[in-house]
Enzyme design. Structure first.
Site, PDB file in Angstrom:
ATOM      1  N   HIS A 139       0.868  -1.185   0.000  1.00 27.13           N
ATOM      2  CA  HIS A 139       0.000   0.000   0.000  1.00 27.13           C
ATOM      3  C   HIS A 139       0.908   1.240   0.000  1.00 27.13           C
ATOM      4  O   HIS A 139       2.033   1.184   0.514  1.00 27.13           O
ATOM      5  CB  HIS A 139      -0.854  -0.025   1.276  1.00 27.13           C
ATOM      6  CG  HIS A 139      -1.893   1.041   1.366  1.00 27.13           C
ATOM      7  ND1 HIS A 139      -1.612   2.331   1.773  1.00 27.13           N
ATOM      8  CD2 HIS A 139      -3.229   1.019   1.106  1.00 27.13           C
ATOM      9  CE1 HIS A 139      -2.729   3.040   1.770  1.00 27.13           C
ATOM     10  NE2 HIS A 139      -3.727   2.267   1.365  1.00 27.13           N
ATOM     11  N   ASP A 216       3.281  -4.149   7.960  1.00 23.58           N
ATOM     12  CA  ASP A 216       2.063  -3.364   7.811  1.00 23.58           C
ATOM     13  C   ASP A 216       0.899  -4.347   7.964  1.00 23.58           C
ATOM     14  O   ASP A 216       0.598  -5.112   7.048  1.00 23.58           O
ATOM     15  CB  ASP A 216       2.082  -2.692   6.432  1.00 23.58           C
ATOM     16  CG  ASP A 216       0.735  -2.084   6.055  1.00 23.58           C
ATOM     17  OD1 ASP A 216      -0.241  -2.273   6.807  1.00 23.58           O
ATOM     18  OD2 ASP A 216       0.669  -1.450   4.990  1.00 23.58           O
ATOM     19  N   GLN A 219      -4.290  -5.084   6.877  1.00 21.61           N
ATOM     20  CA  GLN A 219      -5.271  -6.025   6.303  1.00 21.61           C
ATOM     21  C   GLN A 219      -5.262  -7.388   6.985  1.00 21.61           C
ATOM     22  O   GLN A 219      -5.976  -8.291   6.558  1.00 21.61           O
ATOM     23  CB  GLN A 219      -5.006  -6.204   4.801  1.00 21.61           C
ATOM     24  CG  GLN A 219      -5.243  -4.970   3.980  1.00 21.61           C
ATOM     25  CD  GLN A 219      -6.680  -4.462   4.042  1.00 21.61           C
ATOM     26  OE1 GLN A 219      -7.600  -5.200   4.406  1.00 21.61           O
ATOM     27  NE2 GLN A 219      -6.864  -3.201   3.726  1.00 21.61           N
ATOM     28  N   LYS A 242      -9.987  -0.764  10.554  1.00 21.25           N
ATOM     29  CA  LYS A 242      -9.982  -2.009   9.760  1.00 21.25           C
ATOM     30  C   LYS A 242     -10.351  -3.197  10.655  1.00 21.25           C
ATOM     31  O   LYS A 242     -10.441  -4.328  10.184  1.00 21.25           O
ATOM     32  CB  LYS A 242      -8.601  -2.275   9.169  1.00 21.25           C
ATOM     33  CG  LYS A 242      -7.982  -1.107   8.440  1.00 21.25           C
ATOM     34  CD  LYS A 242      -8.208  -1.164   6.966  1.00 21.25           C
ATOM     35  CE  LYS A 242      -7.266  -0.208   6.268  1.00 21.25           C
ATOM     36  NZ  LYS A 242      -7.855   0.379   5.079  1.00 21.25           N
ATOM     37  N   CYS A 380      -4.829   2.324  -3.708  1.00 25.64           N
ATOM     38  CA  CYS A 380      -3.611   2.891  -3.101  1.00 25.64           C
ATOM     39  C   CYS A 380      -2.460   1.882  -3.170  1.00 25.64           C
ATOM     40  O   CYS A 380      -1.674   1.769  -2.223  1.00 25.64           O
ATOM     41  CB  CYS A 380      -3.842   3.342  -1.659  1.00 25.64           C
ATOM     42  SG  CYS A 380      -5.097   4.595  -1.504  1.00 25.64           S
TER      43      CYS A 380
HETATM   44  N1  7TS Z   1      -1.653  -0.585   4.602  1.00 27.39           N
HETATM   45  C1  7TS Z   1      -2.550  -1.379   4.014  1.00 27.39           C
HETATM   46  C2  7TS Z   1      -2.154  -2.765   3.617  1.00 27.39           C
HETATM   47  C3  7TS Z   1      -3.844  -0.910   3.791  1.00 27.39           C
HETATM   48  O1  7TS Z   1      -4.742  -1.705   3.205  1.00 27.39           O
HETATM   49  C4  7TS Z   1      -4.187   0.411   4.178  1.00 27.39           C
HETATM   50  C5  7TS Z   1      -5.542   1.001   3.882  1.00 27.39           C
HETATM   51  C6  7TS Z   1      -3.216   1.185   4.813  1.00 27.39           C
HETATM   52  C7  7TS Z   1      -1.958   0.652   5.000  1.00 27.39           C
HETATM   53  C8  7TS Z   1      -3.497   2.552   5.324  1.00 27.39           C
HETATM   54  O2  7TS Z   1      -4.346   2.510   6.412  1.00 27.39           O
HETATM   55  P1  7TS Z   1      -4.845   3.853   7.110  1.00 27.39           P
HETATM   56  O3  7TS Z   1      -5.864   3.396   8.089  1.00 27.39           O
HETATM   57  O4  7TS Z   1      -3.670   4.484   7.756  1.00 27.39           O
HETATM   58  O5  7TS Z   1      -5.421   4.700   6.010  1.00 27.39           O
HETATM   59  N2  7TS Z   1      -6.206   0.400   2.807  1.00 27.39           N
HETATM   60  C9  7TS Z   1      -7.281   0.847   2.150  1.00 27.39           C
HETATM   61  C10 7TS Z   1      -7.928   0.127   1.150  1.00 27.39           C
HETATM   62  O6  7TS Z   1      -7.590  -0.983   0.782  1.00 27.39           O
HETATM   63  N3  7TS Z   1      -8.952   0.853   0.673  1.00 27.39           N
HETATM   64  O7  7TS Z   1      -9.001   2.001   1.348  1.00 27.39           O
HETATM   65  C11 7TS Z   1      -7.980   2.026   2.267  1.00 27.39           C
END
Ligand code: 7TS
Length: 422
Positions: A139, A216, A219, A242, A380
């Site tokens: 990501h 990370d 997910q 999440k 992303c």
């Molecule tokens: N890393 C992964 C693997 C992710 O899927 C996401 C967000 C992030 C980092 C960032 O997370 P945040 O909470 O700091 O924004 N993924 C997604 C997605 O798959 N669709 O919208 C956001």
């Protein structure tokens, strides 16, 4: 031989001890919504999972009975708020089996957690000629902070390739480890492809080179048991939203020995012990990395979300989502012109696909008209998309509240899309 009995659908009866997704769905008030006149089918938990009543109640209870600022008041409310906030930290610690709450730092989410490490650890360790090793399926949150840190310190960002099915090319990854590698930063699960990375092998290979590993976990955290001690990783980042918690809260796990060496990241209140105009002394772990008033109600909500998920049982949720993944994969493969993107042997509940002659955004719009929420676009993860020669896919992702009926609604809606586009 007895004659075969007529097939009659049984009424919905919960079997004690068995995972009952219909029951789980009822815990989530938003699932009562209709979208375009159809009951909501929510298949976008990878972007943001929904919150159960237990989380909403915990946040409301905190706000209506306990709220005050933390770590600074002698009055009852401040002490109770501090206990609630630090209690949530202990819940995060237990959830991921960290050794100590000193290793749990609250952040805004995964993105902020990775930026913290990139800036604090990166600023301390990265020198000209050094390398940070990531993969092609990350990501942007696990790419851009490293690009920035590398640029600031004259280091180089290197990405390990994937195999044709979207798995990590592990031998290629191992071959990229060398005496210039300072850090490995990898996803636990790819948000765009669903690939689960072989963390044990990957961490062992990095550690053989004396290289720490940041994971990370955005997910993974809601979908399988995460044990940072068993994984033996050095950093683990995730987001509350999440994992059925609120937005604006997340956590960074960091091995205490590493945190103890790292310089503070942001300066301000709460991260200090004493301040004079000339200089300051810094607070103990973990507060040294939490400048300013934190997201207290968010932490309370996150704690409630983790408690809720423990109540469902991580293993039961994991098995349920595996069944949904198998059902969806089998059904989608039957649709003419549909191509799955990411078919690694180890996958979590994410199905990315394209449909010949239909732009993913049109798929998303037509599915929305049927009450089915999926995500479309590059997720992303533009380097993962370009690895497959694509700019976008449609993506359905599953959570604990999804049912077989949701998958059937997805497939029926996709057949309609096919009909619209001929
Ligand atoms: N890393 C992964 C693997 C992710 O899927 C996401 C967000 C992030 C980092 C960032 O997370 P945040 O909470 O700091 O924004 N993924 C997604 C997605 O798959 N669709 O919208 C956001």
């Amino acid at each position: 031989m007895n004659a075969p009995r007529a097939q009659v659908s049984p009424p919905h009866i919960a079997v004690p001890g068995e995972f009952d997704a219909e029951q789980v769905r009822a815990d989530f008030p938003i699932m009562a919504r209709e979208i375009n006149g159809r009951p909501l089918v929510y298949l976008d938990s990878a972007a943001s999972a929904q919150q159960p009543r237990a989380v909403l109640d915990a946040i409301e209870h905190y706000a209506t009975t306990t709220h005050a600022n933390v770590h600074r008041g002698v009055h009852t409310l401040s002490q109770e708020a501090t206990a609630a906030f630090e209690g949530a930290r202990e819940r995060v610690r237990a959830f991921i089996n960290a050794r100590s709450t000193r290793e749990i730092i609250f952040t805004r989410g995964t993105t902020e957690a990775i930026n913290l490490v990139a800036q604090s650890w990166g600023g301390m360790r990265l020198k000209p000629g050094d390398e940070v090793l990531i993969t092609h399926l990350e990501h942007h949150a696990n790419i851009v902070p490293w690009q920035m840190a590398c640029a600031a310190h004259g280091a180089r960002l290197v990405a390990a390739p994937l195999t044709a099915d979207g798995a990590l090319d592990l031998p290629a990854f191992v071959a990229l480890l060398n005496d210039r590698t300072r850090l490995v930063a990898v996803a636990h699960v790819s948000n765009a492809l669903g690939t689960v990375l072989p963390l044990r092998e990957l961490v062992a290979a990095a550690h053989r080179h004396g290289v720490p590993v940041l994971v990370d976990g955005a997910q993974a955290i809601a979908h399988q048991r995460v044990d940072v001690r068993a994984l033996d990783c050095d950093f683990y980042a995730f987001s509350g939203h999440k994992v059925y918690g609120p937005t604006g809260i997340g956590a960074l796990y960091a091995r205490e020995a590493l945190l103890a060496q790292m310089p503070p990241w942001q300066g301000g209140g709460d991260m200090i012990l004493s301040v004079a105009i000339e200089s300051s002394t810094y607070n103990d772990l973990p507060w040294r990395f939490e400048a300013g008033t934190p997201n207290i109600s968010g932490a309370v909500g996150l704690g409630a979300a983790l408690e809720y998920l423990e109540g469902l049982g991580l293993e039961a949720v994991h098995q349920h989502e595996r069944r949904l993944l198998a059902q969806a994969t089998a059904a989608l493969q039957e649709l003419p012109g549909l191509h799955l993107v990411g078919t690694a042997p180890e996958k979590a509940g994410v199905v990315s696909f394209t449909l010949d002659g239909v732009h993913p955004h049109d798929i998303g719009t037509l599915l929305d008209a049927e009450g089915v929420a999926i995500r479309t676009g590059h997720h992303c993860a533009m380097p993962a998309m370009s690895f497959f020669g694509l700019t976008a896919t449609a993506r359905a992702s599953f959570g604990c509240y999804n049912t077989s009926a949701d998958i059937e609604r997805l497939v029926t809606a996709l057949i309609k899309v096919r009909e619209v586009f001929g």
